[in-house]
Scaffold this active site. Structure first.
Site, PDB file in Angstrom:
ATOM      1  N   LYS A 111       0.830  -1.205   0.000  1.00 48.18           N
ATOM      2  CA  LYS A 111       0.000   0.000   0.000  1.00 48.18           C
ATOM      3  C   LYS A 111       0.865   1.256   0.000  1.00 48.18           C
ATOM      4  O   LYS A 111       0.512   2.249  -0.624  1.00 48.18           O
ATOM      5  CB  LYS A 111      -0.970  -0.005   1.182  1.00 48.18           C
ATOM      6  CG  LYS A 111      -2.061  -1.050   0.995  1.00 48.18           C
ATOM      7  CD  LYS A 111      -3.225  -0.878   1.953  1.00 48.18           C
ATOM      8  CE  LYS A 111      -4.350  -1.840   1.588  1.00 48.18           C
ATOM      9  NZ  LYS A 111      -5.355  -1.950   2.642  1.00 48.18           N
ATOM     10  N   LYS A 192      -8.784 -10.829  -6.665  1.00 46.21           N
ATOM     11  CA  LYS A 192     -10.004 -11.054  -5.906  1.00 46.21           C
ATOM     12  C   LYS A 192     -10.919  -9.838  -5.971  1.00 46.21           C
ATOM     13  O   LYS A 192     -10.452  -8.714  -6.157  1.00 46.21           O
ATOM     14  CB  LYS A 192      -9.684 -11.436  -4.465  1.00 46.21           C
ATOM     15  CG  LYS A 192      -9.504 -10.282  -3.528  1.00 46.21           C
ATOM     16  CD  LYS A 192      -9.460 -10.771  -2.100  1.00 46.21           C
ATOM     17  CE  LYS A 192      -9.457  -9.581  -1.150  1.00 46.21           C
ATOM     18  NZ  LYS A 192     -10.721  -8.837  -1.134  1.00 46.21           N
ATOM     19  N   LYS A 195     -13.193  -4.272  -2.271  1.00 53.21           N
ATOM     20  CA  LYS A 195     -13.842  -2.978  -2.062  1.00 53.21           C
ATOM     21  C   LYS A 195     -12.994  -1.864  -2.625  1.00 53.21           C
ATOM     22  O   LYS A 195     -13.501  -0.906  -3.178  1.00 53.21           O
ATOM     23  CB  LYS A 195     -13.989  -2.708  -0.559  1.00 53.21           C
ATOM     24  CG  LYS A 195     -15.116  -3.435   0.106  1.00 53.21           C
ATOM     25  CD  LYS A 195     -15.366  -2.829   1.480  1.00 53.21           C
ATOM     26  CE  LYS A 195     -14.588  -3.511   2.570  1.00 53.21           C
ATOM     27  NZ  LYS A 195     -13.432  -2.858   3.096  1.00 53.21           N
TER      28      LYS A 195
HETATM   29  P1  ATP Z   1     -10.205  -3.973   0.803  1.00 56.42           P
HETATM   30  O1  ATP Z   1      -9.978  -3.951  -0.669  1.00 56.42           O
HETATM   31  O2  ATP Z   1     -10.454  -2.618   1.400  1.00 56.42           O
HETATM   32  O3  ATP Z   1      -9.194  -4.797   1.560  1.00 56.42           O
HETATM   33  P2  ATP Z   1     -12.017  -6.189   0.837  1.00 56.42           P
HETATM   34  O4  ATP Z   1     -13.006  -6.296  -0.246  1.00 56.42           O
HETATM   35  O5  ATP Z   1     -10.802  -7.069   0.761  1.00 56.42           O
HETATM   36  O6  ATP Z   1     -11.622  -4.679   0.975  1.00 56.42           O
HETATM   37  P3  ATP Z   1     -12.156  -6.455   3.687  1.00 56.42           P
HETATM   38  O7  ATP Z   1     -12.813  -5.351   4.470  1.00 56.42           O
HETATM   39  O8  ATP Z   1     -10.664  -6.508   3.609  1.00 56.42           O
HETATM   40  O9  ATP Z   1     -12.759  -6.435   2.195  1.00 56.42           O
HETATM   41  O10 ATP Z   1     -12.661  -7.844   4.205  1.00 56.42           O
HETATM   42  C1  ATP Z   1     -13.889  -8.045   4.900  1.00 56.42           C
HETATM   43  C2  ATP Z   1     -14.171  -9.538   4.923  1.00 56.42           C
HETATM   44  O11 ATP Z   1     -14.553  -9.978   3.598  1.00 56.42           O
HETATM   45  C3  ATP Z   1     -12.974 -10.398   5.306  1.00 56.42           C
HETATM   46  O12 ATP Z   1     -13.428 -11.427   6.164  1.00 56.42           O
HETATM   47  C4  ATP Z   1     -12.464 -10.956   3.995  1.00 56.42           C
HETATM   48  O13 ATP Z   1     -11.829 -12.220   4.136  1.00 56.42           O
HETATM   49  C5  ATP Z   1     -13.758 -11.081   3.181  1.00 56.42           C
HETATM   50  N1  ATP Z   1     -13.519 -10.928   1.747  1.00 56.42           N
HETATM   51  C6  ATP Z   1     -13.053  -9.829   1.130  1.00 56.42           C
HETATM   52  N2  ATP Z   1     -12.982  -9.999  -0.195  1.00 56.42           N
HETATM   53  C7  ATP Z   1     -13.409 -11.263  -0.435  1.00 56.42           C
HETATM   54  C8  ATP Z   1     -13.569 -12.045  -1.630  1.00 56.42           C
HETATM   55  N3  ATP Z   1     -13.302 -11.551  -2.834  1.00 56.42           N
HETATM   56  N4  ATP Z   1     -14.051 -13.305  -1.509  1.00 56.42           N
HETATM   57  C9  ATP Z   1     -14.344 -13.798  -0.306  1.00 56.42           C
HETATM   58  N5  ATP Z   1     -14.219 -13.124   0.864  1.00 56.42           N
HETATM   59  C10 ATP Z   1     -13.755 -11.867   0.806  1.00 56.42           C
HETATM   60 MG    MG Z   2      -9.114  -6.872   2.196  1.00 56.28          MG
END
Ligand code: ATP
Ligand code: MG
Length: 326
Positions: A111, A192, A195
Site C-alpha cells: 500500500k 479477488k 472494495k
Molecule cells: P479492501 O480492498 O479494502 O481490503 P475487501 O473487499 O478485501 O476490501 P475487507 O474489508 O478486507 O474487504 O474484508 C472483509 C471480509 O470480507 C474479510 O473477512 C475478507 O476475508 C472477506 N472478503 C473480502 N474480499 C473477499 C472475496 N473476494 N471473496 C471472499 N471473501 C472476501
Molecule cells: Mg481486504
C-alpha cells in the site's frame, strides 16, 4: 465456546465476496458461536479519505450488515471508534511491538508503494488491529491470505506482552474462512473482488439494483474456450462464475460444470442465483435506511456492551504494564 471476531472497514462498497466469504458465515453461526462484528472506521483513516464519506459509509455498512442478517442480540456489534479502548490499547501494544516488525508487513509495503504520502497510521494499523483482537479475548480471526500476517503479529504481541508483564491476553489464531468463498473480480478473474481495487464492473455490490447485477454478470470476462469446465488455472473466469453459483446456492461448483453447454446459459443461471441472494438484502436495507435513528440506537447499545468488556481488559493491561496499581 471460542470467540470469533471480524471487522469491516468502511471504504468502498460491500460486495458479493464480503457477503459469501464473511457476512453469510457469521449470520449462519451467530446463534451457536460467540461472535464480535465491528465496523473498523479507524482503519478507513489510514489512506486518503473524505470525512463525509467515512461517516456515511459507517452508517451504510452498519445498516447493510443488519439487513444481511447480523443479529445484534446474538453478536457484539459496534463501531470501532465508539469504543475508545481500541485506541487506548493500541498505544500500550505499540510499546511491545518492534519498529522492524511493522515495517516488514507485506500489506504496508504494497500500500505504501502506491501512495505519495504515507500516513504513519498505515504503518501502525496492524497494531491497532492487534488491539481490536486482543481487547475482546478473541480466539479465532477468520481471514484470507492477505490478513494472515497481521493476525500472526497480534499473536506475537500477545505472547510478548504476557511473557513480559504477566498473563493478560488470550493468544488468537487465524482461521480459514469457509471453502470456495473466494470470489474473484468479474473483469480480471486473477484478482479477488475487492472494495478498494475492483472497478464498478468488476464487483457485484450488495446495493446494486438487480438489473445492474445481471448486466455485470452477463458482461463478465470468460475464457478462450467454449465449453464450461471448472479449472481456475486454465479457465479462471468460468471457474469464478461456477464458484459464485455454488456459493449462492450452497452447492459444490464442480456440480454445475456439466450442466451448461454454453457460457450464456451459465451466466443466466449465475445472474438468477446472485439476484435471489442479494435482492432481499437490498430491500431490507432500504427499509432500515429509512430509519437511521434505529440503526444508531443499535450501535449505541452495542458500544455500551463492548465497553463493559473493553474497559476491563484495558485496566488489566494498564496494571500489568505499570500504569495502575497491580
Ligand atoms: P479492501 O480492498 O479494502 O481490503 P475487501 O473487499 O478485501 O476490501 P475487507 O474489508 O478486507 O474487504 O474484508 C472483509 C471480509 O470480507 C474479510 O473477512 C475478507 O476475508 C472477506 N472478503 C473480502 N474480499 C473477499 C472475496 N473476494 N471473496 C471472499 N471473501 C472476501
Ligand atoms: Mg481486504
Amino acid at each position: 465456546m471460542p470467540r470469533r471476531l471480524t471487522g469491516f472497514t468502511p471504504s468502498g462498497n460491500l460486495h458479493l465476496g464480503n457477503y459469501l466469504g464473511a457476512i453469510r458465515p457469521i449470520v449462519a453461526e451467530q446463534h451457536t458461536s460467540d461472535t464480535v462484528v465491528f465496523i473498523s472506521d479507524l482503519h478507513a483513516l489510514t489512506l486518503h479519505h473524505d470525512p463525509a464519506e467515512v461517516r456515511e459509509r459507517t452508517l451504510e455498512f452498519a445498516t447493510l450488515l443488519l439487513a444481511a442478517g447480523i443479529d445484534p442480540n446474538e453478536c457484539l456489534f459496534m463501531v470501532q471508534s465508539h469504543v475508545p479502548e481500541h485506541t487506548e490499547l493500541h498505544y500500550l501494544l505499540e510499546c511491545v511491538t518492534g519498529y522492524g516488525e511493522v515495517q516488514r508487513m507485506i500489506q504496508f509495503k504494497e500500500k505504501a508503494r502506491r501512495q505519495q504520502q504515507v500516513r504513519t497510521s498505515l504503518l501502525t494499523y496492524p497494531i491497532l488491529m492487534a488491539a481490536d483482537i486482543l481487547l475482546y479475548d478473541t480466539d479465532e480471526v477468520p481471514v484470507g491470505e492477505d490478513q494472515r500476517q497481521h493476525v500472526e503479529l497480534a499473536r506475537d504481541v500477545a505472547v510478548r506482552f504476557n511473557t513480559r508483564y504477566g498473563h493478560t491476553f488470550t493468544v488468537p489464531h487465524a482461521v480459514n474462512p469457509p471453502v470456495a468463498a473466494r470470489v474473484m473480480d468479474l473483469t480480471s478473474p486473477a484478482e479477488k473482488m475487492s472494495k478498494s481495487t475492483s472497478s464498478a464492473a468488476g464487483a457485484l455490490r450488495l446495493l446494486d439494483e438487480p438489473n445492474l447485477l445481471r448486466r455485470k454478470i452477463m458482461r463478465a470476462v470468460t475464457d478462450a474456450g467454449t465449453t464450461v469446465i471448472y479449472d481456475s488455472n486454465q479457465a479462471p473466469g468460468v471457474a469464478n462464475l461456477l464458484d459464485i453459483l455454488g456459493g449462492c446456492t450452497g452447492t459444490q461448483p464442480q456440480h454445475f460444470a456439466t450442466q451448461f453447454d454454453r457460457y450464456g446459459e451459465l451466466k443466466q443461471a449465475v445472474a438468477n442465483a446472485v439476484v435471489d441472494s442479494l435482492a432481499p438484502i437490498r430491500e431490507r436495507y432500504l427499509q432500515l435506511a429509512a430509519e437511521p435513528s434505529h440503526v444508531r440506537a443499535v450501535l449505541r447499545a452495542g458500544a455500551k456492551r463492548a465497553r463493559d468488556l473493553a474497559c476491563d481488559k484495558v485496566r488489566q493491561a494498564k496494571a500489568a504494564i505499570g500504569l495502575l496499581p497491580s
